[in-house]
Design an enzyme around this catalytic site. Structure first.
Site, PDB file in Angstrom:
ATOM      1  N   GLN A  69       0.877  -0.790  -0.599  1.00 29.67           N
ATOM      2  CA  GLN A  69       0.045  -0.202   0.070  1.00 29.67           C
ATOM      3  C   GLN A  69       1.000   1.541  -0.135  1.00 29.67           C
ATOM      4  OE1 GLN A  69      -1.313  -1.210   3.581  1.00 29.67           O
ATOM      5  NE2 GLN A  69      -1.814   1.491   4.557  1.00 29.67           N
TER       6      GLN A  69
ATOM      7  N   CYS B 297      -5.083   0.137   3.603  1.00 33.47           N
ATOM      8  CA  CYS B 297      -4.905  -1.538   3.819  1.00 33.47           C
ATOM      9  C   CYS B 297      -6.408  -1.889   3.701  1.00 33.47           C
ATOM     10  CB  CYS B 297      -4.482  -1.307   5.489  1.00 33.47           C
ATOM     11  SG  CYS B 297      -5.371  -0.324   6.548  1.00 33.47           S
TER      12      CYS B 297
ATOM     13  N   HIS C 184      -5.632  -1.691  11.668  1.00 35.15           N
ATOM     14  CA  HIS C 184      -4.889  -1.959  10.554  1.00 35.15           C
ATOM     15  C   HIS C 184      -5.386  -3.114  10.314  1.00 35.15           C
ATOM     16  CE1 HIS C 184      -1.844  -2.664   7.919  1.00 35.15           C
ATOM     17  NE2 HIS C 184      -1.591  -3.552   8.183  1.00 35.15           N
TER      18      HIS C 184
ATOM     19  N   ASN D 178      -0.520  -9.288   5.025  1.00 31.25           N
ATOM     20  CA  ASN D 178      -0.067  -8.123   5.070  1.00 31.25           C
ATOM     21  C   ASN D 178      -0.249  -7.078   3.852  1.00 31.25           C
ATOM     22  OD1 ASN D 178      -0.411  -5.641   6.593  1.00 31.25           O
ATOM     23  ND2 ASN D 178       1.455  -5.872   7.674  1.00 31.25           N
TER      24      ASN D 178
END
Length: 445
Positions: free
Chosen positions: A62, A68, A362, A384
């Protein structure tokens, strides 16, 4: 009691009496509190081996943006696209959804200003609305509304630009203009302009936002053609398709079946009820945000069932709590603050929410879980969106206890949720104030 020479002398005496403090002071001065406090046994407990895993694509990044929640949602969706296209990996355009998110948030903000024209300028609601009207963050239901209305496109169709990857300056300009527009609308109301006249002004205001977004993020494709090769090296062309058609055909989700489960164990939010947050949304006409608050075990069981079915799970957490970013470990015992600082961090999950010490920051994706012989989770495999240099080539390992303490929300198909909890959706939804912790947005970079 006051801070005076006598008190400070006493403090110094207490500090100096413990010789370990001298060693710890030197270590912290050299490497910082967290590095000096790492529990190496935690590193040994995370083998990054998991009993059950889903398919996933290559790690995404990102960059310097708070997208996110978009990356996590699109990384979840792409697994179905990979299966339908017969490819090893795939990536959606996060720039495409960013464009619509900014435009829709601006529209939502201006409508909210019109809805609150009679509120005092120093009211808490006006201060809240003006704080950050087009920030990058969001939650699952906000993104669901974008997908429902606008669909999605492959990354090659609308690639990244400087400002999709570095949103700060663009956000600052958009925010300043929206505050200016808010002043125009509110002052117009004070000068007895009609609501119709003020609403008419909104179109030109929204055009300015559109104008900036096209210049910063690029033209939006109405239709596109996508060429690719599958795993067998066969060439394919998908011609003249709209973003909505692409999402429907190559993801195929019924978004009404995806439900947000929440774990907020505070006294003011009984389990088994559905909640929403006032003035929180992106697409104005989309279904309002709804969460079902449930015990953490319900979230775990739904996530495990989804993973076993091969479906990754979007989730929102407080990623900065007790996590080792470079090592890719989220463990409630990551840092031995009790040994280095004299005391650990002792608030409960409910207390952290009530006292402003934690909230959702997040969003990521569960792509696996390691179960013991009795089917209980030991660790969770996390995808992630910080690139492959963070964690173990972009993958994180989360302890089950960390899940208990710092995970707040998951989105799963309703078929993985027991009917007992789904009944909450048939009852009146409880409205939370805009500043409630459950209104926090996932946006950590």
């Amino acid at each position: 009691m006051t801070i005076n020479t006598e008190l400070l002398t006493n403090f110094k005496k207490r500090f100096d009496e413990n010789r370990e403090n001298q060693v710890i002071q030197g270590a912290i001065a050299k490497v910082g509190i967290n590095t000096a406090s790492i529990d190496n046994d935690v590193l040994r407990r995370h083998s990054f081996t998991f009993s059950d895993e889903t398919k996933r694509g290559e790690i995404t990044n990102q960059q310097a943006s708070g997208r996110c929640w978009m990356f996590a949602a699109l990384n979840t969706a792409r697994v179905d696209t990979m299966n339908r296209l017969n490819v090893d990996t795939f990536e959606f355009s996060q720039n495409y959804t960013l464009f619509w998110d900014k435009l829709e948030k601006a529209h939502y903000f201006l409508d909210s200003i019109l809805d609150t024209l009679d509120e005092a300028q120093d009211s808490r609601i006006i201060a809240h609305l003006l704080t950050d009207p087009v920030q990058d963050g969001g939650q699952w239901d906000m993104f669901s509304g974008i997908l429902e209305k606008y669909g999605a496109v492959p990354k090659a169709v609308m690639p990244e630009t400087f400002h999709s990857a570095n949103t700060a300056v663009m956000n600052k300009i958009l925010t300043s203009k929206l505050r200016e527009f808010a002043s125009v609308l509110r002052e117009g109301h004070q000068n007895n302009e009609t609501l119709e006249a003020l609403t008419a002004k909104k179109e030109d205001m929204l055009y300015f936002i559109y104008n900036v977004l096209v210049k910063a993020l690029g033209e939006i494709p109405e239709t596109f053609t996508y060429d690719y090769r599958d795993k067998d090296n066969a060439f394919h062309r998908i011609a003249d398709i709209t973003p909505q058609e692409f999402f429907k055909k190559y993801v195929g989700w019924d978004l009404t079946n995806l439900v947000s489960l929440l774990n907020a164990p505070t006294a003011d939010k009984p389990y088994g009820r559905a909640y929403t947050v006032k003035y929180l949304g992106t697409v104005k006409e989309a279904q309002p945000i709804r969460y079902i608050n449930a015990p953490i075990e319900v979230l775990k069981e739904a996530a495990i069932t989804s993973i076993k079915a091969g479906e990754p799970v979007w989730f929102g957490c407080d990623v900065g709590q007790m996590s080792i970013r470079d090592g890719g470990i989220m463990d409630e015992k990551s840092y031995q603050y009790d040994l280095t600082l004299g005391e650990g961090l002792n608030l409960t999950k409910a207390q952290r929410l009530d006292y402003g010490d934690s909230l959702l920051t997040h969003a990521m994706v569960f792509v696996g879980v390691n179960l013991d012989d009795e089917g209980k989770p030991l660790t969770w495999k996390v995808e992630n969106s910080w690139g492959d240099k963070a964690g173990k080539k972009g993958i994180y390992s989360m302890s089950d206890k960390w899940f208990d303490e710092y995970n707040y929300q998951i989105a799963v198909d309703r078929k993985y949720i027991p009917e007992k909890w789904l009944k909450a959706l048939d009852e009146p939804v409880i409205e939370l104030e805009p500043w409630d912790p459950m209104g926090a947005l996932a946006m950590v970079k």
